[in-house]
Design a protein around this motif. Structure first.
Motif, PDB file in Angstrom:
ATOM      1  N   ARG A 184       0.806  -1.224   0.000  1.00 58.75           N
ATOM      2  CA  ARG A 184       0.000   0.000   0.000  1.00 58.75           C
ATOM      3  C   ARG A 184       0.838   1.274   0.000  1.00 58.75           C
ATOM      4  NH1 ARG A 184      -4.969  -1.234   4.275  1.00 58.75           N
ATOM      5  NH2 ARG A 184      -5.875  -2.992   3.121  1.00 58.75           N
ATOM      6  N   SER A 185       2.104   1.150   0.200  1.00 58.18           N
ATOM      7  CA  SER A 185       2.936   2.352   0.327  1.00 58.18           C
ATOM      8  C   SER A 185       3.111   3.030  -1.029  1.00 58.18           C
ATOM      9  CB  SER A 185       4.306   1.988   0.900  1.00 58.18           C
ATOM     10  OG  SER A 185       5.068   1.272  -0.063  1.00 58.18           O
ATOM     11  N   THR A 186       3.429   4.316  -0.971  1.00 61.32           N
ATOM     12  CA  THR A 186       3.719   5.082  -2.196  1.00 61.32           C
ATOM     13  C   THR A 186       5.206   5.130  -2.492  1.00 61.32           C
ATOM     14  OG1 THR A 186       3.779   7.132  -0.892  1.00 61.32           O
ATOM     15  CG2 THR A 186       1.666   6.519  -1.884  1.00 61.32           C
ATOM     16  N   ALA A 187       6.033   4.726  -1.527  1.00 63.94           N
ATOM     17  CA  ALA A 187       7.479   4.696  -1.759  1.00 63.94           C
ATOM     18  C   ALA A 187       7.812   3.554  -2.711  1.00 63.94           C
ATOM     19  CB  ALA A 187       8.227   4.520  -0.441  1.00 63.94           C
ATOM     20  N   ARG A 188       8.659   3.834  -3.678  1.00 61.81           N
ATOM     21  CA  ARG A 188       9.051   2.823  -4.669  1.00 61.81           C
ATOM     22  C   ARG A 188      10.460   2.292  -4.432  1.00 61.81           C
ATOM     23  NH1 ARG A 188       4.713   2.342  -4.674  1.00 61.81           N
ATOM     24  NH2 ARG A 188       3.102   2.823  -6.213  1.00 61.81           N
ATOM     25  N   VAL A 189      11.064   2.700  -3.325  1.00 58.91           N
ATOM     26  CA  VAL A 189      12.397   2.226  -2.955  1.00 58.91           C
ATOM     27  C   VAL A 189      12.313   1.661  -1.546  1.00 58.91           C
ATOM     28  CG1 VAL A 189      14.785   2.888  -2.498  1.00 58.91           C
ATOM     29  CG2 VAL A 189      13.584   3.861  -4.462  1.00 58.91           C
ATOM     30  N   ILE A 190      12.837   0.452  -1.365  1.00 57.09           N
ATOM     31  CA  ILE A 190      12.814  -0.211  -0.056  1.00 57.09           C
ATOM     32  C   ILE A 190      14.244  -0.527   0.351  1.00 57.09           C
ATOM     33  CG2 ILE A 190      12.015  -2.179   1.273  1.00 57.09           C
ATOM     34  CD1 ILE A 190       9.686  -2.455  -0.605  1.00 57.09           C
ATOM     35  N   VAL A 191      14.639  -0.040   1.506  1.00 59.16           N
ATOM     36  CA  VAL A 191      15.931  -0.384   2.088  1.00 59.16           C
ATOM     37  C   VAL A 191      15.703  -1.539   3.053  1.00 59.16           C
ATOM     38  CG1 VAL A 191      17.855   0.409   3.500  1.00 59.16           C
ATOM     39  CG2 VAL A 191      16.812   1.958   1.832  1.00 59.16           C
ATOM     40  N   ALA A 192      16.350  -2.668   2.790  1.00 62.70           N
ATOM     41  CA  ALA A 192      16.137  -3.881   3.574  1.00 62.70           C
ATOM     42  C   ALA A 192      17.402  -4.212   4.352  1.00 62.70           C
ATOM     43  CB  ALA A 192      15.733  -5.044   2.670  1.00 62.70           C
ATOM     44  N   PHE A 193      17.405  -3.899   5.631  1.00 54.67           N
ATOM     45  CA  PHE A 193      18.501  -4.261   6.539  1.00 54.67           C
ATOM     46  C   PHE A 193      18.051  -5.541   7.229  1.00 54.67           C
ATOM     47  CE2 PHE A 193      21.907  -1.140   7.196  1.00 54.67           C
ATOM     48  CZ  PHE A 193      22.828  -1.939   7.850  1.00 54.67           C
ATOM     49  N   ILE A 194      18.250  -6.627   6.533  1.00 61.18           N
ATOM     50  CA  ILE A 194      17.556  -7.847   6.947  1.00 61.18           C
ATOM     51  C   ILE A 194      18.413  -9.064   6.639  1.00 61.18           C
ATOM     52  CG2 ILE A 194      16.387  -8.047   4.718  1.00 61.18           C
ATOM     53  CD1 ILE A 194      13.881  -8.938   6.224  1.00 61.18           C
ATOM     54  N   ALA A 195      18.316 -10.062   7.483  1.00 67.11           N
ATOM     55  CA  ALA A 195      19.019 -11.325   7.247  1.00 67.11           C
ATOM     56  C   ALA A 195      18.292 -12.104   6.163  1.00 67.11           C
ATOM     57  CB  ALA A 195      19.088 -12.137   8.536  1.00 67.11           C
ATOM     58  N   SER A 196      19.042 -12.871   5.401  1.00 65.64           N
ATOM     59  CA  SER A 196      18.443 -13.588   4.270  1.00 65.64           C
ATOM     60  C   SER A 196      17.356 -14.566   4.721  1.00 65.64           C
ATOM     61  CB  SER A 196      19.531 -14.332   3.489  1.00 65.64           C
ATOM     62  OG  SER A 196      20.241 -15.225   4.338  1.00 65.64           O
ATOM     63  N   GLY A 197      17.523 -15.206   5.892  1.00 68.18           N
ATOM     64  CA  GLY A 197      16.495 -16.124   6.390  1.00 68.18           C
ATOM     65  C   GLY A 197      15.187 -15.415   6.664  1.00 68.18           C
ATOM     66  N   ASP A 198      15.255 -14.195   7.196  1.00 65.96           N
ATOM     67  CA  ASP A 198      14.037 -13.421   7.442  1.00 65.96           C
ATOM     68  C   ASP A 198      13.421 -12.943   6.135  1.00 65.96           C
ATOM     69  OD1 ASP A 198      14.536 -13.716  10.136  1.00 65.96           O
ATOM     70  OD2 ASP A 198      15.648 -11.842  10.279  1.00 65.96           O
ATOM     71  N   LEU A 199      14.278 -12.587   5.180  1.00 69.94           N
ATOM     72  CA  LEU A 199      13.779 -12.085   3.907  1.00 69.94           C
ATOM     73  C   LEU A 199      13.024 -13.167   3.144  1.00 69.94           C
ATOM     74  CD1 LEU A 199      13.675  -9.620   2.091  1.00 69.94           C
ATOM     75  CD2 LEU A 199      15.845 -10.318   1.089  1.00 69.94           C
ATOM     76  N   LEU A 200      13.456 -14.409   3.260  1.00 69.24           N
ATOM     77  CA  LEU A 200      12.759 -15.513   2.589  1.00 69.24           C
ATOM     78  C   LEU A 200      11.321 -15.635   3.092  1.00 69.24           C
ATOM     79  CD1 LEU A 200      15.576 -18.219   2.525  1.00 69.24           C
ATOM     80  CD2 LEU A 200      14.573 -17.074   0.550  1.00 69.24           C
ATOM     81  N   VAL A 201      11.114 -15.421   4.376  1.00 66.23           N
ATOM     82  CA  VAL A 201       9.769 -15.488   4.942  1.00 66.23           C
ATOM     83  C   VAL A 201       8.903 -14.371   4.382  1.00 66.23           C
ATOM     84  CG1 VAL A 201       8.424 -15.372   7.079  1.00 66.23           C
ATOM     85  CG2 VAL A 201      10.617 -16.583   7.046  1.00 66.23           C
ATOM     86  N   LEU A 202       9.475 -13.162   4.265  1.00 71.70           N
ATOM     87  CA  LEU A 202       8.717 -12.034   3.719  1.00 71.70           C
ATOM     88  C   LEU A 202       8.376 -12.255   2.249  1.00 71.70           C
ATOM     89  CD1 LEU A 202       7.562  -9.179   4.045  1.00 71.70           C
ATOM     90  CD2 LEU A 202       9.832  -8.294   3.484  1.00 71.70           C
ATOM     91  N   LEU A 203       9.299 -12.831   1.501  1.00 74.80           N
ATOM     92  CA  LEU A 203       9.057 -13.066   0.073  1.00 74.80           C
ATOM     93  C   LEU A 203       7.910 -14.032  -0.154  1.00 74.80           C
ATOM     94  CD1 LEU A 203      12.676 -13.236  -1.387  1.00 74.80           C
ATOM     95  CD2 LEU A 203      10.989 -11.455  -1.727  1.00 74.80           C
ATOM     96  N   SER A 204       7.751 -14.974   0.734  1.00 78.67           N
ATOM     97  CA  SER A 204       6.652 -15.938   0.576  1.00 78.67           C
ATOM     98  C   SER A 204       5.296 -15.239   0.663  1.00 78.67           C
ATOM     99  CB  SER A 204       6.758 -17.024   1.645  1.00 78.67           C
ATOM    100  OG  SER A 204       6.588 -16.469   2.938  1.00 78.67           O
ATOM    101  N   GLU A 205       5.249 -14.102   1.362  1.00 75.18           N
ATOM    102  CA  GLU A 205       4.004 -13.334   1.455  1.00 75.18           C
ATOM    103  C   GLU A 205       3.847 -12.358   0.291  1.00 75.18           C
ATOM    104  OE1 GLU A 205       1.604 -13.799   3.513  1.00 75.18           O
ATOM    105  OE2 GLU A 205       2.631 -15.332   4.698  1.00 75.18           O
ATOM    106  N   LEU A 206       4.956 -11.878  -0.257  1.00 79.48           N
ATOM    107  CA  LEU A 206       4.882 -10.904  -1.339  1.00 79.48           C
ATOM    108  C   LEU A 206       4.680 -11.541  -2.705  1.00 79.48           C
ATOM    109  CD1 LEU A 206       7.737  -8.421  -0.308  1.00 79.48           C
ATOM    110  CD2 LEU A 206       5.279  -8.021  -0.171  1.00 79.48           C
ATOM    111  N   GLU A 207       5.216 -12.740  -2.887  1.00 82.26           N
ATOM    112  CA  GLU A 207       5.148 -13.382  -4.196  1.00 82.26           C
ATOM    113  C   GLU A 207       3.717 -13.787  -4.532  1.00 82.26           C
ATOM    114  OE1 GLU A 207       9.071 -15.512  -5.832  1.00 82.26           O
ATOM    115  OE2 GLU A 207       8.097 -16.579  -4.197  1.00 82.26           O
ATOM    116  N   GLY A 208       3.422 -13.732  -5.805  1.00 85.40           N
ATOM    117  CA  GLY A 208       2.123 -14.167  -6.286  1.00 85.40           C
ATOM    118  C   GLY A 208       1.039 -13.116  -6.198  1.00 85.40           C
ATOM    119  N   LYS A 209       1.362 -11.937  -5.660  1.00 85.83           N
ATOM    120  CA  LYS A 209       0.386 -10.858  -5.576  1.00 85.83           C
ATOM    121  C   LYS A 209       0.905  -9.649  -6.318  1.00 85.83           C
ATOM    122  CE  LYS A 209      -1.500 -12.441  -1.164  1.00 85.83           C
ATOM    123  NZ  LYS A 209      -1.781 -12.107   0.242  1.00 85.83           N
TER     124      LYS A 209
END
Length: 771
Positions: A184-209
């Motif tokens: 829902r955000s209007t920002a088109r740039v995301i800074v991700a200070f995140i471990a790869s294991g955590d990022l994989l969990v987030l991607l599972s929610e973002l993918e397919g939508k």
């Protein structure tokens, strides 16, 4: 680590006569496990391995390499610190670990997140992204790294729309909420200070939508992780990674692994069986998995284990082992100039000594310099990595470098074109509000970050000549803003000019009036011997015509660019010529009255107002005005002035009267003579005889007084050059009134009614029409 220890133990230059042993433990990124292992290492109850030979010697370890994550490293360092045991991490980047009061024995070969956060903020600012989102791991690494980044971003003027934290073990609802915030955000740039294991969990929610193209900015924890390359969502991602390196001999060391060596290590056994799909134990352990037949060769594999072209974190481990070895070498070996080093391998090395000498190491290995600052941190050098799709496959492409030790402005070195999110070749735009063009200023929207603003046009007389100006600049007194409000231009100077229509009309009227005066004088001069000219005091008539001519011509001095001389000339010439004119009219009026009184029996009044007295009276009246003008020019003369009060957008060039008292004294004296002349003419208006001029003078002075009475409010209220125009109009109107009312009837009789221009007619012997 094993490869580095093998190199050191086989070296005759580094730690001669000393053999390094090692232990390898897996904390599973779980703090309790890491703490348990550290207590075991500190107590020295675990066996130590010397190149695959077990040693039952019990002693505390001299140094620890690890951990990979910041949170376990913090827990380990709090235990190792009181014992003085040095800890060198290859991948724990939390800036908090640079605090030597809390972590006195901690060092690392990977740069602190403090430098990475500053680099990321400069990267975001470099590409003009002022409106971003932020996602972090809810851990020491993510929270401390993002805090440092947000502080650096704020200093760069960057606004953060949202900053969300989560951990891979959080309930799914929390991860879904973070994913929804990103959508829902209007920002088109995301800074991700995140471990790869955590990022994989987030991607599972973002993918397919459905998601708009998002430009991901990554930290070193995931931006060079090969496991992430399969996600096309990250195409165009950019971030800082540890420099790629080459470790000579490492590939051969990895590929020379024999099945017998593998069987002695549970970790290698698991790797071997997974890589080749067989069982080393000779027993089929899973459906479809057959016993290994001994023909398996690692050189036939193509996987991350055999690919040593992208060594990044591995090189940090390699440098950590060598740093510890160099610190130990400095303890047992003394080096003096011009003598070979003397080493005593029997010296008992204490962990605190290793910590002390570790901070002093300074060497180069395989072209990479290794040293630490007072906080145990190395020089921050990063590769700028871009995720690009080539031949259908995602790849890491190094597009630049960042060197924190370089001077400001020389830290980014772009080498190749960058591919952006969505395959764009142009830099994406991510702003809360579009840039304010020149001519406007930014006005912050209430309740929103400073990056969200409205563009407000600059006010009249103010400009902004740069994009995104915070304030408008007020133009100097002689300048005004142009229509675009982006430049101060000189104010137009306004004055009554000979080149404009109004000036031409007034000048033409002035010349016409002067010509009329010349024509009247010519008519009177040619018919100077006729009764009508003689009866009306030809000498005063000629002087009056001459003064009227000067009155018409003095109006020309009011037209044109004011100067010091023209300002003094126009007012004094006006005052003197009008007094001369009124004096002549007053003289003619007195002559009429005296002439009538002279006809009465026993009256000799004319001898008191003969030609000489008439001349003297005119000279006296005029000299009074001359004296007033001289005093005016002496005390406070008129001068040219730039009037900037009436109009803000233009300059009115006008003549300031200087002393208002003397200015009104000049006008007042003219008014006094005019009223006196009017009263005397009014008294003589019903005197008999055809030569009587009293009626004409009365009517002319009535016009004269009416013009100048209406002149005062018109003069005060007229703006700019129209003030001068009103003054010229008053001069011309009153002059035309005098010449027409007094001389037009006489010229008409002289030119068109010559039969009335006789002495008999003038003496009233014949019936005549009233003039």
């Amino acid at each position: 680590m094993v490869f580095a220890i093998k190199e050191i133990n086989n070296s005759s230059e580094l730690l001669p006569g000393v053999t390094l042993g090692y232990q390898i433990h897996d904390s599973c990124s779980f703090v309790p496990v890491a703490v348990k292992v550290i207590f075991q290492l500190a107590n020295g109850i675990e066996p130590v391995f010397f190149q695959n030979q077990s040693c039952s010697k019990s002693a505390t370890v001299h140094a620890v390499v690890g951990e990979s994550s910041s949170t376990p490293s913090i827990a380990m360092s709090r235990i190792l610190g009181p014992f003085g045991i040095p800890q060198v991490s290859h991948f724990a980047t939390c800036a908090c670990l640079s605090d030597k009061l809390q972590f006195p024995t901690f060092s690392r070969t990977i740069p602190s997140d403090y430098f990475q956060a500053a680099a990321l903020a400069r990267l975001v600012k470099h590409f003009g992204w002022m409106w971003i989102g932020a996602v972090r791991s809810d851990s020491d690494y993510g929270n401390n790294g993002m805090a440092a980044f947000l502080q650096a971003a704020q200093a760069e003027g960057i606004c953060v729309e949202y900053s969300e934290a989560f951990y891979r073990t959080n309930p799914r609802a929390k991860v879904q909420r973070v994913a929804e915030v990103i959508r829902r955000s209007t920002a088109r740039v995301i800074v991700a200070f995140i471990a790869s294991g955590d990022l994989l969990v987030l991607l599972s929610e973002l993918e397919g939508k459905a998601l708009p193209p998002l430009q991901w900015i990554g930290s070193e924890a995931w931006v060079t992780d090969r496991k992430m390359l399969r996600f096309r969502l990250f195409a165009g991602a950019i971030g800082f990674g540890i420099r790629r390196s080459v470790i000579p001999g490492l590939r051969d060391f990895l590929l020379d692994l024999e099945p017998a060596q593998v069987s002695n290590s549970p970790l290698l056994t698991e790797f071997w069986e997974s890589a080749f799909g067989c069982s080393l134990g000779g027993i089929q352990t899973a459906p479809g998995r057959k016993p290994c037949d001994g023909k398996q060769n690692l050189r036939d594999l193509q996987n991350p284990y055999t690919d040593t072209s992208q060594l990044r974190i591995s090189n940090m481990v390699y440098k950590a082992v060598y740093a510890i070895a160099h610190a130990m070498h400095s303890i047992i070996c003394t080096e003096e100039s011009n003598t070979p080093p003397h080493c005593n391998a029997s010296i008992q090395i204490e962990p605190w000594q290793v910590t002390e000498y570790l901070r002093k190491v300074n060497f180069t290995r395989n072209g990479y310099k290794v040293s630490f600052d007072s906080n145990g941190d190395p020089v921050a050098i990063y590769e700028l990595v871009n995720w690009q799709v080539k031949d259908g496959h995602m790849q890491f492409v190094t597009v630049g470098h960042y060197d924190a030790s370089a001077p400001d402005g020389q830290v980014f070195f772009m080498k190749k074109n960058i591919t952006w999110a969505g395959g764009q070749l142009q830099v994406p735009v991510s702003v809360c509000s579009e840039s304010c063009p020149p001519g406007t200023r930014k006005a912050v929207q209430r309740g929103r970050p400073v990056c969200c603003y409205d563009c407000v046009p600059c006010a009249e007389g103010e400009i902004s000549n740069a994009t995104d100006s915070l304030d408008c600049i007020t133009c100097s007194a002689d300048y005004w803003s142009n229509a675009e409000k982006d430049e101060c231009v000189p104010k137009p100077v306004e004055f009554l000019s000979f080149h404009e229509v109004l000036g031409i009309i007034l000048a033409a009227c002035s010349v016409i009036g002067a010509c009329m005066s010349v024509m009247v004088a010519a008519v009177f001069y040619r018919h100077r011997d006729t009764p009508i000219v003689k009866a009306n005091n030809s000498e005063l008539s000629f002087l009056l015509v001459f003064s009227l001519k000067l009155c018409f011509l003095c109006s020309l001095t009011f037209i044109g660019r004011p100067s010091a001389w023209s300002c003094m000339l126009r007012h004094t010439a006006f005052g003197i010529t009008f007094v001369l004119c009124i004096s002549c009219v007053l003289g003619k009026t007195i002559v009429v009255l005296m002439a009538f009184r002279a006809t009465l029996p026993g009256s000799n009044v004319m001898k008191w107002f003969g030609p000489l007295q008439q001349r003297l009276s005119i000279v006296a009246f005029t000299l009074i005005q001359v004296l007033i003008c001289v005093l005016w020019l002496t005390v406070s003369p008129p001068f040219p002035n730039k009037n900037m009060k009436h109009y803000k957008e233009k300059i009115i060039l006008e003549c300031d009267v200087g002393s208002a008292v003397w200015f009104w004294a000049v006008l007042g004296y003219i008014g006094l003579l005019s009223i006196l002349c009017f009263l005397l003419a009014f008294l003589a208006r019903k005197l008999p005889d055809n030569f009587n001029e009293a009626k004409l003078i009365t009517f002319s002075m009535l016009i004269f007084c009416a013009v100048w009475i209406t002149f005062i409010p018109a003069y005060v209220s007229s703006p700019g050059k129209f003030t001068v125009a009103v003054e010229i109009f008053a001069i011309l109107a009153s002059s035309f009134g005098l010449i027409i009312c007094i001389f037009a009837p006489k010229c008409f009789i002289i030119l068109f009614r010559p039969e009335q221009n006789t002495k008999k007619h003038m003496m009233g012997k014949m019936p005549s029409k009233s003039l």
